[in-house]
Design a protein around this motif. Structure first.
Motif, PDB file in Angstrom:
ATOM      1  N   ARG A  40      55.465  37.614  69.085  1.00  0.00           N
ATOM      2  CA  ARG A  40      56.023  37.499  67.745  1.00  0.00           C
ATOM      3  C   ARG A  40      57.371  38.184  67.596  1.00  0.00           C
ATOM      4  O   ARG A  40      57.997  38.090  66.551  1.00  0.00           O
ATOM      5  CB  ARG A  40      55.066  38.127  66.736  1.00  0.00           C
ATOM      6  CG  ARG A  40      53.667  37.620  66.759  1.00  0.00           C
ATOM      7  CD  ARG A  40      53.595  36.161  66.425  1.00  0.00           C
ATOM      8  NE  ARG A  40      52.254  35.757  66.129  1.00  0.00           N
ATOM      9  CZ  ARG A  40      51.815  35.485  64.911  1.00  0.00           C
ATOM     10  NH1 ARG A  40      52.619  35.588  63.890  1.00  0.00           N
ATOM     11  NH2 ARG A  40      50.588  35.113  64.712  1.00  0.00           N
ATOM     12  N   THR A  42      60.967  37.288  64.758  1.00  0.00           N
ATOM     13  CA  THR A  42      61.383  38.313  63.802  1.00  0.00           C
ATOM     14  C   THR A  42      62.772  38.822  64.147  1.00  0.00           C
ATOM     15  O   THR A  42      63.589  39.064  63.264  1.00  0.00           O
ATOM     16  CB  THR A  42      60.398  39.490  63.794  1.00  0.00           C
ATOM     17  OG1 THR A  42      59.122  39.008  63.410  1.00  0.00           O
ATOM     18  CG2 THR A  42      60.833  40.563  62.831  1.00  0.00           C
ATOM     19  N   GLU A  70      58.610  36.194  55.785  1.00  0.00           N
ATOM     20  CA  GLU A  70      57.845  35.497  56.820  1.00  0.00           C
ATOM     21  C   GLU A  70      56.615  34.841  56.243  1.00  0.00           C
ATOM     22  O   GLU A  70      56.224  33.737  56.639  1.00  0.00           O
ATOM     23  CB  GLU A  70      57.452  36.468  57.930  1.00  0.00           C
ATOM     24  CG  GLU A  70      58.618  36.840  58.816  1.00  0.00           C
ATOM     25  CD  GLU A  70      58.189  37.599  60.061  1.00  0.00           C
ATOM     26  OE1 GLU A  70      56.973  37.708  60.307  1.00  0.00           O
ATOM     27  OE2 GLU A  70      59.076  38.072  60.782  1.00  0.00           O
ATOM     28  N   PRO A  74      56.541  32.605  62.143  1.00  0.00           N
ATOM     29  CA  PRO A  74      55.568  33.266  63.010  1.00  0.00           C
ATOM     30  C   PRO A  74      56.087  34.533  63.669  1.00  0.00           C
ATOM     31  O   PRO A  74      56.215  34.605  64.877  1.00  0.00           O
ATOM     32  CB  PRO A  74      55.275  32.189  64.060  1.00  0.00           C
ATOM     33  CG  PRO A  74      56.539  31.410  64.173  1.00  0.00           C
ATOM     34  CD  PRO A  74      57.130  31.391  62.792  1.00  0.00           C
ATOM     35  N   GLY A  75      56.398  35.536  62.854  1.00  0.00           N
ATOM     36  CA  GLY A  75      56.941  36.764  63.427  1.00  0.00           C
ATOM     37  C   GLY A  75      55.993  37.941  63.253  1.00  0.00           C
ATOM     38  O   GLY A  75      54.821  37.776  62.919  1.00  0.00           O
ATOM     39  N   LEU A 131      52.234  38.569  61.414  1.00  0.00           N
ATOM     40  CA  LEU A 131      51.153  39.149  62.214  1.00  0.00           C
ATOM     41  C   LEU A 131      50.553  40.350  61.483  1.00  0.00           C
ATOM     42  O   LEU A 131      49.334  40.514  61.416  1.00  0.00           O
ATOM     43  CB  LEU A 131      51.687  39.576  63.582  1.00  0.00           C
ATOM     44  CG  LEU A 131      50.677  40.218  64.536  1.00  0.00           C
ATOM     45  CD1 LEU A 131      49.635  39.214  64.942  1.00  0.00           C
ATOM     46  CD2 LEU A 131      51.376  40.776  65.755  1.00  0.00           C
ATOM     47  N   GLY A 136      49.830  31.335  66.376  1.00  0.00           N
ATOM     48  CA  GLY A 136      50.633  31.334  65.157  1.00  0.00           C
ATOM     49  C   GLY A 136      51.373  30.029  64.957  1.00  0.00           C
ATOM     50  O   GLY A 136      51.864  29.750  63.875  1.00  0.00           O
TER      51      GLY A 136
END
Lengths: 320, 593, 307
Positions: A96, A100, A264, A270-271, A275, B209
């Motif tokens: 991840r 980001t 996000e 999906p960073g 998470l 994800g």
């Protein structure tokens, strides 16, 4: 930069890091919501199984011993295994980091560059039309909540106009250069949101800093000596105003990370932020702990970098 | 120095512009021309790709697509139909079942699939206590494999277990035997991508994800599907998923929200499917006894109080306002999708929505508001009706229904505190019993056994919501496990549901529909299961994927976003601006001179 | 030579002198503040919202805001009867925003109050004992709090303590006091060096006297300006936490309205009247607090006043 200064700042950073590590440990051991209980809920384990699990996680030892184990894990960068998926936390995090980094990196750079430029132009020509307009604009954007701004941009650009996708990292099907363009298209709105969210703040900071500098004596002296305005600005005012701005921008990094989480979530990006959000909802402690530590360490590192750069650039501090 | 910087920028710009035609030429799809790809959008990611560690919704979907079961659930009503086995026949006293596997079964790595794999799988479940599947093997059965195509299921007691049929995925012994006897945590964390399986598709890729990919298995025993590859893409919010469906980025959107479902009905080239509900929204009362923290309001033990609460709740309004009409009001505990087993109580025999009558009931029973603060008190304990009601914020509609219920119960003199909680926190409440009632869900199996079982007394501290305990109900449940005639068993199952409805350990609030939508100009010939209002995507079986085929002349996916040339132009413009700023110093110096 | 006439006026007490001086200063501040256009605009807007919040129960029929008793047609676009339309329960959005002002402002003010009290206390103590071990410890703690990722911490605490208004206030206060502490500390450090403080100390004044008579009055203005700016940040923080789903569904703040509309699908379904107005309200209020805060900063911070 004086060696004393460097050493002091380094020690300071390490001490803060230690505090964070200790806090991390205490927070998750003392919080209600026993992780083993959670595991056993859907398992129907026998008391023997539970004891076995506890031994495995080291939860049957006295608290100080657990803390020492924990320190050992941290030093050897062992972040443990996710409770929910059974995968190593380091795997989850490394997957991840890139999204980001893209989002926060590009967004911060853009916000800084343009914020600073606007702040300089406004501050230098104080009271001008540009200054008034940009100041109001900056204040306005400073006051907009990032999450809502993201939703607004989604409505306008993705929903009504259909110019950009409404979320996600990419469509997963392109290769080569087309893939880059695809990611760029998905990245556009989240980055725009992040940039707009912080550009106002940086512009205001730079403007204030420049206004402070302009009143300093050495500026008056330079002007008296006949130095042309644009050189006064470029060689004397801006570099000196830049210093505190720089520091403040680094310090606001923690807030930028916070903004990144909500962006996000709104954009399904999906960073690490996403998470974190999912992990907390699922009470996946190892993941939460690792991210907590990681972000704190990052902010500490940035602060240290700011201090060191400050020390390097500011002659007054250099010889401390 | 400045001159050099300016020149460097200029050179860089020229390079970008020069490369542009090359870049544009590469723009295009990654798929090969004649591959048939089905693109599905989901709102949840996989949590685990391993059949032993299935946790979340799509874990089951993936497992059901790639693994076979001994017997399949039929399309019409989920009754047992041939799977790996052509059939399973019992002996006279139902203690020995003989299953005959099809001929020529293979695993996706080309090796033969034999009865030994089936026996291994079943023994694996029993020996390693795989709790998700353990309940399908009552009475500790043993298994024999006299030859590659025959499996014998021997049970100490008469049973119909093989005919339920057991929802157990058959896995290859060659892959899993090394984990037999290992620690459960280890078994569940074995990575299973890419997998070795027997179904029409296998899991080949999983990007956490973002999504996962399944590819056609050339060794599948049945008719080869037309689709070559299925791409599942995870969307965290509905807007992105619906937009992707609308502009053709995906062919199928699964798990839609009620709000967007309405906007899609009647849209061009899009069809919607309202799937019969296989879960229900549950308001459960707490009877205490889980732990020392469990101190629910004692009056909840009085059935009159529970009946009053049931009558104060407007289920139709919950359906209308929370699910926008895309649900059915609840009555009994067996889900609607189990059409053979679900008991539908006639309208005139249900608890009416009648707050006035509820108030009258409570007044008669002596629960008065003695201090005039609008909240009734329990005369025996003196405790006012201040109730704590956690609601799962991960269950669709639970918190909103909770908000309505707070208002409903205020009308009958009860002060309810709503606590929205994540499922993790709900577990805490459930385990400690530190609540008065809560709103969560039940899903259950096609066969009613599991759902009925969780309401028995023995489940307190395990699966029971609030430790309701009634020996007469326990006896009814026991009865259902001993009857072999389907029709007879159903009568007792109906009795059990009626009993629970009357006894009110909780209130079944609603049966929300699952919502799917797909593009009619891309794929057609879906096979819903169960029945016409069933799932189009593999949920109980994978048969839909065998029949679905592309529509001739399907349109291309149009991903929104700026085309490549705009990006290149944008970069060029920025480059020019930077160059001008960078070289301004030089130009100003020239002016000065 | 004749004696000059004695003054027959009774000399004013020390306290009266101090208060007279304070009144004059306040008047001077107000004159400066009035000249700042942004500040005035901000103050006006805040007053309007403040009045709305105070008189909210009179302006709105509260039964219409309860999900169970709301009677308007749900998800109705704006009309004459419902100027901002209705939400999924049939509650009028305008009414929700009016009532929501109470929650949003209340959370903003109480969380800020908490943060300021803690921050001022820590800052004053650290600055007063500047250089000694108390200062080092407090400064270390302050820096450490500044470094913690506030959103992660807030989500963790909220999910553990439960979703309630009180918890949101506590969480935000705990994560926001550090920057105030920093500002206060540096101000205290500079005040401490001033001549009259030195003189007082030389005369044997105790800690309490020094702090309350000399330090506090000089620090309070900064604290006040800082507080007003902090309210803006707190309101934004509460909005972020609510959008992340940590708000209290029973206490509908503007952030909670946004979250409810977003998760109900307002974006795709096009229920813009439900999603946009609460954000606009937040922007108005936050902007106003910021403008007033910056104006106060100019007024009260002598360094800035020179320009």
């Amino acid at each position: 930069m004086g060696r004393g200064y460097l050493v002091r700042k380094l020690l300071h950073a390490l001490a803060t890091l230690f505090f964070v590590v200790a806090f991390n440990f205490v927070l998750f051991r003392v919080m209600p919501g026993d992780p083993i209980e959670l595991l056993t809920r859907s398992e129907k384990l026998t008391p023997d199984d539970v004891a076995e699990l506890q031994a495995e996680y080291g939860l049957d030892q006295p608290l100080p011993a657990q803390f020492v184990n924990y320190l050992g894990d941290v030093l050897s960068v062992d972040m443990g295994v996710s409770l929910r998926t059974g995968l190593p936390v380091s795997t989850l995090i490394s997957e991840r980091v890139w999204p980001t980094f893209l989002l926060v990196g590009i967004g911060t750079v853009l916000a800084t560059v343009f914020g600073v430029l606007i702040g300089i132009k406004g501050g230098w020509n104080r009271g001008s039309r540009f200054d008034t307009r940009s100041l109001y604009g900056s204040l306005l954007f400073y006051s907009i909540p990032e999450g809502w701004l993201g939703m607004l941009l989604l409505i306008v650009f993705a929903g009504t106009l259909g110019w950009f996708p409404a979320g996600g990292f990419d469509t997963g099907e392109e290769t080569g250069f087309a893939a880059v363009i695809d990611i760029a298209n998905h990245l556009f709105l989240p980055v725009l949101t992040l940039t707009l969210g912080y550009i106002g703040e940086y512009a205001i900071i730079m403007r204030s800093s420049l206004l402070d500098t302009v009143n300093e004596d050495y500026i008056t002296t330079a002007r008296a000596k006949g130095v042309p305005e644009h050189l006064v600005r470029r060689r004397h005012a801006v570099p000196n105003a830049f210093l505190p701005t720089f520091t403040l921008i680094f310090l606001s990094f923690g807030y930028v990370l916070g903004g990144a989480i909500v962006i996000e979530v709104v954009f399904s990006w999906p960073g690490l932020g996403q998470l974190t959000y999912d992990a907390i909802n699922q009470l996946d402690y190892p993941v939460i702990q690792a991210i907590f530590l990681l972000t704190s360490a990052l902010v500490i590192a940035f602060n240290l970098a700011a201090d060191l750069t400050y020390g390097f650039l500011d002659p007054r501090v250099r010889h401390a | 120095m400045r001159r050099t910087f300016g020149n460097a920028t200029l050179v860089g710009l020229l390079l970008v512009l020069g490369l542009a035609p090359v870049a544009l030429a590469q723009t295009g799809e990654g798929a090969t021309e004649d591959e048939v790809v089905l693109r599905v959008g989901t709102i949840l990611d996989l949590a685990n790709d391993n059949p032993w560690g299935v946790v979340a919704g799509y874990d089951w979907g993936v497992a059901t697509t790639q693994y076979d079961m001994l017997l399949q659930f039929s399309n019409e009503d989920l009754s047992p139909s041939p799977g790996l086995a052509e059939g399973c026949e019992p002996n006279k006293d139902h203690t020995r079942w003989t299953c005959t596997l099809r001929e020529g079964l293979k695993w996706s790595d080309g090796t033969p699939l034999t009865s030994e794999d089936v026996a291994f799988t079943f023994r694996f479940v029993i020996d390693n206590s795989m709790s998700a599947y353990r309940s399908y093997f009552p009475f500790n059965p043993t298994f024999e494999t006299p030859d590659d195509r025959t499996l014998i299921w021997k049970s100490e007691q008469p049973t119909f277990a093989p005919d339920i049929p057991p929802w157990v995925y058959i896995v290859p012994k060659s892959v899993w035997k090394e984990y037999d006897g290992a620690d459960k945590k280890e078994i569940k964390s074995v990575p299973n991508t890419p997998s070795v399986a027997s179904g029409p598709f296998t899991l080949t890729e999983w990007e956490r994800g973002q999504g996962w990919t399944m590819e056609r298995n050339p060794y599948y025993w049945g008719e080869q599907p037309v689709v070559d590859r299925i791409e599942y893409r995870v969307f965290d919010n509905q807007e992105a998923m619906v937009q992707a469906l609308r502009n053709g980025e995906i062919d199928f959107a699964d798990g839609l929200q009620a709000s967007v479902f309405g906007t899609l009905e009647g849209a061009d080239n899009i069809a919607t499917q309202r799937v019969v509900s296989d879960w229900w929204l549950n308001l459960a009362f707490n009877f205490g006894g889980q732990s020392k923290d469990a101190d629910p309001h004692p009056a909840l033990h009085d059935r009159t109080v529970r009946e009053a609460i049931a009558m104060a709740i407007d289920k139709q309004e919950i359906v209308d306002k929370v699910y926008l009409g895309l649900a059915n009001p609840g009555d009994t505990i067996i889900r609607e999708a189990s059409t053979y087993w679900h008991l539908d109580i006639p309208q005139d025999e249900e608890y009416p929505y009648d707050p006035a009558a509820a108030n009258a009931l409570l007044d008669e029973a002596g629960y008065e508001d003695t201090d005039g603060d609008g909240v009734r008190e329990d005369p025996e304990s003196g405790r006012p009706f201040e109730l704590l009601m956690p609601a799962s914020d991960e269950t669709v509609g639970a918190v909103e229904a909770g908000q309505l219920i707070v208002g409903y119960l205020k009308e009958i003199g009860m002060d309810v505190e709503l606590q929205a909680a994540s499922d993790g926190k709900m577990n805490d409440y459930w385990g400690s019993g530190d609540f008065d009632m809560y709103i969560w869900y039940w899903s259950g199996d096609p066969d009613p056994n599991y759902q009925l079982w969780v309401f028995t007394s023995g489940q307190c501290g395990s699966w029971s919501d609030g430790c309701w305990s009634d020996p007469d109900y326990d006896a009814l449940y026991e009865q259902t496990t001993t009857i072999f005639d389907r029709g007879e068993r159903r009568d007792v199952v109906f009795e059990a549901q009626q009993y629970v409805y009357d006894a009110l350990p909780g209130v079944v609030l609603a049966y929300p529909s699952w919502l799917e939508a797909y593009r009619t100009d891309r794929f057609t010939d879906w096979t819903p299961a169960p029945g016409e209002d069933g799932y189009l995507l593999p949920t109980y079986n994978y048969n839909s994927l065998l029949t679905v085929r592309p529509v001739a002349g399907a349109s291309e996916a149009a991903s929104p976003g700026l085309p490549a040339w705009i990006w290149i132009a944008g970069v060029a413009v920025i480059g020019v601006v930077v160059w001008r700023v960078a070289t301004r110093g030089r130009r100003e110096q020239d002016l000065e001179a | 030579m004749p004696e000059p006439e004695q003054d027959l006026v009774v000399p004013p007490s020390a306290r009266a002198v101090v208060w007279a001086r304070r009144r004059r200063t306040a008047a001077a501040h107000w004159t400066t503040f009035r000249r700042n256009r942004q500040g005035i605009v901000g103050l006006v807007v805040l007053s309007v919202f403040g009045l709305i919040a105070i008189f909210a129960p009179l302006l709105v029929d509260e039964t219409q805001l309860e999900p169970a008793t709301a009677s308007a047609p749900p998800l109705h676009p704006p009309s004459l009867q419902y100027p901002l339309g209705t939400d999924n329960f049939g509650r009028p959005v305008l009414g929700l925003i009016v009532m929501g002002s109470r929650i949003s402002l209340m959370v903003g003010l109480t969380a800020t109050f908490g943060a300021i009290v803690i921050g001022a206390f820590v800052g004053i103590t650290a600055g007063y004992f500047g250089g000694r071990w108390i200062d080092s410890v407090l400064s270390a703690i302050t820096n450490w709090v500044l470094v913690l990722p506030w959103v992660v911490l807030a989500i963790v605490l909220s999910s553990v303590l439960g979703r309630s208004v009180l918890n949101i206030v506590v969480v935000i206060a705990i994560t926001s006091w550090a920057s105030t502490a920093r500002v206060v500390r540096s101000q205290v450090l500079s005040v401490r060096e001033r001549a009259y403080v030195e003189r007082s100390r030389a005369l044997g004044a105790g800690h309490w006297h020094l702090v309350s008579r000399h330090i506090l009055p000089n620090v309070m203005p900064i604290v006040f300006a800082n507080a007003v700016l902090t309210v803006a940040l707190v309101i934004l923080a509460e909005t972020t936490l609510s959008i992340l789903g940590l708000g209290d569904p029973q206490a509908v703040s503007w952030g909670v309205i946004i979250e409810e509309s977003f998760s109900a699908g307002a974006l795709t379904a096009g229920w813009w009247w439900w999603l946009i107005p609460p954000g606009v309200a937040i922007v108005f209020v936050t902007l106003s607090f910021t403008m007033v805060g910056y104006a106060l900063d100019e007024v009260l911070n002598p360094r800035l006043r020179r320009r």
